[in-house]
Design a protein around this motif. Structure first.
Motif, PDB file in Angstrom:
ATOM      1  N   GLY A  21      51.539  44.296  28.756  1.00  0.00           N
ATOM      2  CA  GLY A  21      50.426  44.217  29.702  1.00  0.00           C
ATOM      3  C   GLY A  21      50.769  44.827  31.048  1.00  0.00           C
ATOM      4  N   SER A  22      52.017  44.653  31.498  1.00  0.00           N
ATOM      5  CA  SER A  22      52.445  45.214  32.785  1.00  0.00           C
ATOM      6  C   SER A  22      52.409  46.736  32.755  1.00  0.00           C
ATOM      7  N   LEU A  23      52.875  47.318  31.656  1.00  0.00           N
ATOM      8  CA  LEU A  23      52.874  48.775  31.544  1.00  0.00           C
ATOM      9  C   LEU A  23      51.461  49.339  31.670  1.00  0.00           C
ATOM     10  N   LEU A  24      50.485  48.652  31.054  1.00  0.00           N
ATOM     11  CA  LEU A  24      49.104  49.135  31.080  1.00  0.00           C
ATOM     12  C   LEU A  24      48.435  48.914  32.428  1.00  0.00           C
ATOM     13  N   SER A  25      48.787  47.819  33.116  1.00  0.00           N
ATOM     14  CA  SER A  25      48.114  47.497  34.377  1.00  0.00           C
ATOM     15  C   SER A  25      48.724  48.231  35.576  1.00  0.00           C
ATOM     16  N   ILE A  26      50.021  48.536  35.505  1.00  0.00           N
ATOM     17  CA  ILE A  26      50.693  49.171  36.641  1.00  0.00           C
ATOM     18  C   ILE A  26      50.584  50.701  36.588  1.00  0.00           C
ATOM     19  N   LEU A  86      54.084  40.318  28.105  1.00  0.00           N
ATOM     20  CA  LEU A  86      54.073  40.567  29.548  1.00  0.00           C
ATOM     21  C   LEU A  86      54.489  42.005  29.840  1.00  0.00           C
ATOM     22  N   ILE A  87      55.509  42.476  29.147  1.00  0.00           N
ATOM     23  CA  ILE A  87      55.964  43.855  29.339  1.00  0.00           C
ATOM     24  C   ILE A  87      54.848  44.838  28.968  1.00  0.00           C
ATOM     25  N   MET A 108      48.664  40.339  30.432  1.00  0.00           N
ATOM     26  CA  MET A 108      49.753  39.784  31.244  1.00  0.00           C
ATOM     27  C   MET A 108      49.582  38.272  31.412  1.00  0.00           C
ATOM     28  N   LEU A 109      48.355  37.850  31.718  1.00  0.00           N
ATOM     29  CA  LEU A 109      48.102  36.418  31.894  1.00  0.00           C
ATOM     30  C   LEU A 109      48.377  35.660  30.603  1.00  0.00           C
ATOM     31  N   GLN A 110      47.930  36.239  29.470  1.00  0.00           N
ATOM     32  CA  GLN A 110      48.190  35.595  28.183  1.00  0.00           C
ATOM     33  C   GLN A 110      49.690  35.527  27.908  1.00  0.00           C
ATOM     34  N   MET A 120      51.785  43.902  20.204  1.00  0.00           N
ATOM     35  CA  MET A 120      50.537  43.158  20.111  1.00  0.00           C
ATOM     36  C   MET A 120      49.749  43.233  21.405  1.00  0.00           C
ATOM     37  N   SER A 121      50.436  43.195  22.533  1.00  0.00           N
ATOM     38  CA  SER A 121      49.783  43.266  23.835  1.00  0.00           C
ATOM     39  C   SER A 121      49.080  44.605  24.037  1.00  0.00           C
TER      40      SER A 121
END
Length: 410
Positions: A271-276, A268-269, A144-146, A323-324
């Motif tokens: 990374g968000s899916l994996l973190s949330i 961002l999408i 997400m940060l990247q 890629m994320s």
């Protein structure tokens, strides 16, 4: 090992790394715009990428040995400081407005030496701080940060290159490095003491232990090999997005920034899916599927009608998602499968092994893209990634990664 306060520690790390990622993204995009406009050559972009990757590939395995011996916090601090110093030198190289490509390549190569220490050390600290069941979420936040930096960075870089000469824009990278260093001064990162000598023989023995940690795990070694092969296609394509935007879709600086931003939105999408959300899909399935999805987006981007820039932007966003998720799942598999005291070596070896074949792709990509067209290069790279994803599903040892852990949890 104490891991109860890991969130507070990572907040400091994430804060500093985010600023550093943002400024680096801005500067990298500004340099890409500068090179693309000045030369309009895939070969020049490929050579600049090679200069920034080759030293990391060569010294990476040996850097990993020392990352596992030294305090990883100080490795990151000194690596950031060295990279910032190299960037400072480049401001003088470009000060008079003249283009000294040889010196630019040299300084990019020196920056690569710093990255050879920083990137593996950053990945290797997670298992020392984070409970294993939270590693994928931490990887998701990292993505997400990247991705946020990938969204805001190009916009900042485009504004900076429009308002200032390229040598002034480079100061953004120096500021970001100083912020990252400062944030690390406020955290404690456990140090895994090796207690071994620094002789050449011992360094070589440690390097062999790192290799055995990879190739002793049959599934992990297969995953490394497939990822290396995919990078042969992914790396050249990654540096040719601006050229595809300019040459095929007849875009300019604005369109180039749009492509970078939508790629970041996709990351961002992902990374968000994996973190949330708590993801129950096995990580190896995510890795294989994302290879196929990324390849699919490359192929479609290469065959699109030049009038369909909007569709190209959507595909680029989808590629960012792929890629994320791939990166987060891949890094988490390594963190789970390899002992913490070996992670510096393993990550360094992976980065080197991934870079070396990609350099082969870059060497030929510049020539091939200039001769057959950037769009055709996208199609070829996409087919390669897609086929690797399919082959991964038919590799039993790779598909067995993490299966025992899943059964144990059930």
């Amino acid at each position: 090992m104490e891991k109860r306060n890991w969130v507070k520690t990572y907040l400091f790390i994430w804060a500093g790394q985010f600023v550093s990622l943002l400024t680096s993204s801005a500067v990298n995009f500004a340099v890409i715009i500068w090179l693309s406009i000045e030369f309009k050559s895939a070969e020049i972009l490929a050579l600049s990428a090679i200069a920034g990757l080759l030293p990391q590939a060569i010294i990476g395995p040996f850097a990993g040995v020392y990352i596992d011996r030294w305090n990883r916090k100080y490795v990151m601090i000194f690596a950031d400081a060295f990279i910032a110093f190299c960037t400072f030198l480049m401001t003088f190289v470009l000060r008079d407005g003249a283009i000294h490509l040889e010196l630019v390549y040299l300084i990019m190569a020196l920056r690569s030496v710093g990255s050879a220490f920083h990137s593996p050390a950053m990945q290797a600290i997670a298992p020392l701080l984070v409970p294993e069941d939270q590693l994928l979420r931490v990887s998701g936040v990292n993505q997400m940060l990247q991705s946020i930096s990938s969204i805001a960075g190009p916009a900042l870089g485009a504004l900076a290159i429009a308002a200032f000469p390229i040598n002034k824009v480079l100061y953004l990278d120096i500021i970001g490095a100083l912020v990252a260093i400062t944030s690390l001064l406020f955290v404690q990162i456990p140090h895994v003491k090796s207690g071994v000598s620094g002789s050449i023989k011992q360094v070589w023995n440690d390097l062999k232990l790192g290799l055995s940690a990879i190739y002793g795990n049959r599934g992990l070694s297969r995953m490394f090999i497939y990822s290396m092969l995919a990078t042969v296609g992914i790396m050249p394509v990654a540096i040719m997005f601006p050229l595809l935007t300019i040459d095929h879709f007849k875009g300019a600086e604005f369109e180039m920034s749009v492509v970078e931003i939508v790629w970041g939105i996709g990351m961002l999408i992902g990374g968000s899916l994996l973190s949330i959300f708590k993801v129950n899909i096995r990580k190896v399935i995510m890795v294989n599927s994302m290879h196929m999805l990324l390849g699919f987006t490359f192929v479609l981007s290469g065959i699109l009608n030049p009038d369909l820039f909007t569709v190209f932007a959507v595909l680029t966003c989808l590629g960012g998602v792929a890629m994320s998720i791939f990166s987060a799942a891949f890094m988490t598999i390594i963190q789970e499968e390899v002992a913490p005291e070996m992670l510096g070596r393993v990550f360094s070896l992976y980065f080197s092994f991934a870079i070396l074949p990609s350099l082969i792709g870059l060497v030929f990509a510049g020539n091939i893209a200039d001769k057959i067209g950037v769009a055709n290069a996208f199609v070829i790279a996409g087919i390669l990634c897609f086929l690797i994803g399919i082959a991964s599903f038919f590799t039993p040892s790779l598909m067995n990664i993490g299966r025992n852990k899943t059964h144990n949890k059930e």
